[in-house]
Design an enzyme around this catalytic site. Structure first.
Site, mmCIF file in Angstrom:
data_model
loop_
_atom_site.group_PDB
_atom_site.id
_atom_site.type_symbol
_atom_site.label_atom_id
_atom_site.label_comp_id
_atom_site.label_asym_id
_atom_site.label_seq_id
_atom_site.Cartn_x
_atom_site.Cartn_y
_atom_site.Cartn_z
ATOM 1 N N ARG A 1 0.810 -1.236 0.000
ATOM 2 C CA ARG A 1 0.000 0.000 0.000
ATOM 3 C C ARG A 1 0.840 1.281 0.000
ATOM 4 O O ARG A 1 0.533 2.214 -0.744
ATOM 5 C CB ARG A 1 -0.992 -0.001 1.160
ATOM 6 N N CYS B 1 14.637 -5.054 -4.361
ATOM 7 C CA CYS B 1 15.452 -4.216 -5.247
ATOM 8 C C CYS B 1 14.607 -3.259 -6.076
ATOM 9 O O CYS B 1 14.485 -3.420 -7.302
ATOM 10 C CB CYS B 1 16.289 -5.096 -6.158
#
Ligand code: LLP
Length: 402
Positions: free
Chosen positions: A298, A327
């Site tokens: 979120r 990453c």
């Protein structure tokens, strides 16, 4: 008080923890608001689809609003009666429609003229009469985040009033369709009552004009969307919500169906994550934790705010970005968040994580999904075990050979 530290030690991190009592309180408060009216609360399963969570609501008398046949199967599996299950969604496949008709659920929320014809065709094949409701797009701005706004013509959801009317007439004249409901849902995390009232008024006008041509519907489905407090939002009280709906209905006697998701689960959920390291790049402070965007997306997706509590720590070392190991620069749980000095293994509790948390998770970066825990009074139990590396690769490994 939930002992987060003990839970993190027993079950490891990252970890989702759900307070079943808090879910019950939310459910009862909404039920109470509609007291004296025929109503069904159909829990929006997508908000948190753990089987034990759905079962908890089933035991409180909830129905289920589902957006895939998988969600319907979950609801049936934990004992939600078929006559309290709805299937919504903008793109249902033939298989989903077929299974929903066979399962004899309360109704299918239809979202386009093409879909109505599809449902009719499949019902004919099955020699059945499919109960349907039509999702009306009232073209109301719900004043929420654009990604979770759904009631404007710009959004893909529902049909315009004129099209809805045509569809009801088609359904009424069909031997294989039974129009029983009318539906709208203008968006999620709603904190203003006015747009909800306006939408309900528009849709109840349509309801009346259908009555005038002898199309009598039994269900007025007001969708979900009730907002919750993540930070300092002023939220809509269940009583005011119910009153707004009732006043739009102006005395019409019809069963109200409400599809709450976030309201029931968001603030009952916590995401626990441990600090791995602190570091600074120039003036910028980072707190690197073991939870990431694959666990709770979120913040990355909507820039959503979740309160973060540094358990047992005091002080303020200044604002830090709380980031995960994934990453991606977009992998963060918070930006510029004031935190005390953090050390390896300190515990952060991310609040309001019970809705659209685990369910929107993924295995990105070959990260196993977290475990989920239910705290139900004195009873604490695992409701989903942590995924192992073997779980994550299970559907691929057999194809390695040859
Ligand atoms: N009914 C329908 C037809 C819906 O589309 C939704 C949510 C609900 C009910 C439940 O809405 P709620 O009561 O939870 O607001 N992932 C986003 C929220 C997406 C909501 C999608 N539809 C988030 O994390 O904010």
């Amino acid at each position: 008080m939930i002992d987060f530290k003990a839970l993190s030690e027993t079950y490891g991190t990252p970890l989702y923890v759900y307070d079943f009592d808090a879910m019950r309180v939310q459910f009862e408060s909404l039920k109470e608001a509609f007291k004296g009216r025929k109503s069904i609360l159909a829990y929006a399963v997508k908000a948190n689809s753990n089987l034990s969570v759905i079962k908890h609501f089933a035991q409180l008398g909830s129905g289920a609003d589902c957006v895939s046949i998988g969600e319907v199967r979950r609801a049936l599996m934990v004992g939600i009666p078929k006559y309290r299950i709805l299937l919504s969604g903008v793109g249902k496949s033939d298989d989903e429609i077929r299974e929903a008709i066979k399962a004899d659920i309360l109704y299918i929320n239809v979202e386009s003229e093409a879909e109505l014809s599809r449902v009719e065709m499949i019902a004919r094949e099955l020699n059945a009469k499919a109960r349907i409701s039509i999702r009306v797009n009232p073209n109301i701005d719900p004043k929420t985040h654009p990604y979770i706004s759904t009631g404007l013509h710009d959004n893909k959801f529902g049909v315009e009033i004129v099209a809805a009317k045509r569809m009801y007439i088609q359904a009424k004249n069909s031997n294989h369709l039974d129009p029983v409901g009318i539906h709208f849902h203008i968006g999620s995390q709603l904190t203003e009552l006015e747009p909800i009232y306006e939408a309900a008024a528009i849709v109840s006008d349509l309801l009346r004009s259908l009555q005038a041509i002898n199309i009598e519907l039994k269900f007025f489905d007001i969708g979900g969307g009730l907002g919750v407090r993540y930070n300092d939002e002023i939220t809509i009280q269940p009583y005011d919500y119910a009153q707004a709906i009732l006043s739009a209905l102006k005395g019409l006697d019809i069963t109200i169906i409400c599809e709450p998701g976030r309201f029931l689960t968001a603030n009952a959920g916590y995401f626990l994550t441990k600090v791995l390291y602190e570091k600074r790049n120039g003036a910028k402070r980072f707190v690197i934790v073991d939870g990431a965007m694959n666990d709770l997306i979120r913040p990355s997706l909507y820039k959503a705010y979740h309160r973060i509590e540094a358990l047992g720590k005091e002080g303020d070392e200044g604002p830090a970005d709380v980031v995960g190991p994934v990453c991606e620069s977009g992998d963060f749980l918070a930006k510029n968040y004031p935190l005390p000095a953090m050390e390896h293994n300190d515990l952060l509790v991310v609040h309001s994580a019970g809705a659209y948390g685990f369910g929107m998770g993924s295995n990105y970066n070959t990260r196993g999904r977290s475990a989920e825990i239910a705290v139900d009074g004195e009873n604490i139990r695992l409701i989903r075990r942590r995924e192992t590396f073997e779980d994550v690769i299970a559907l691929e490994r057999e194809y390695l050979e040859g």
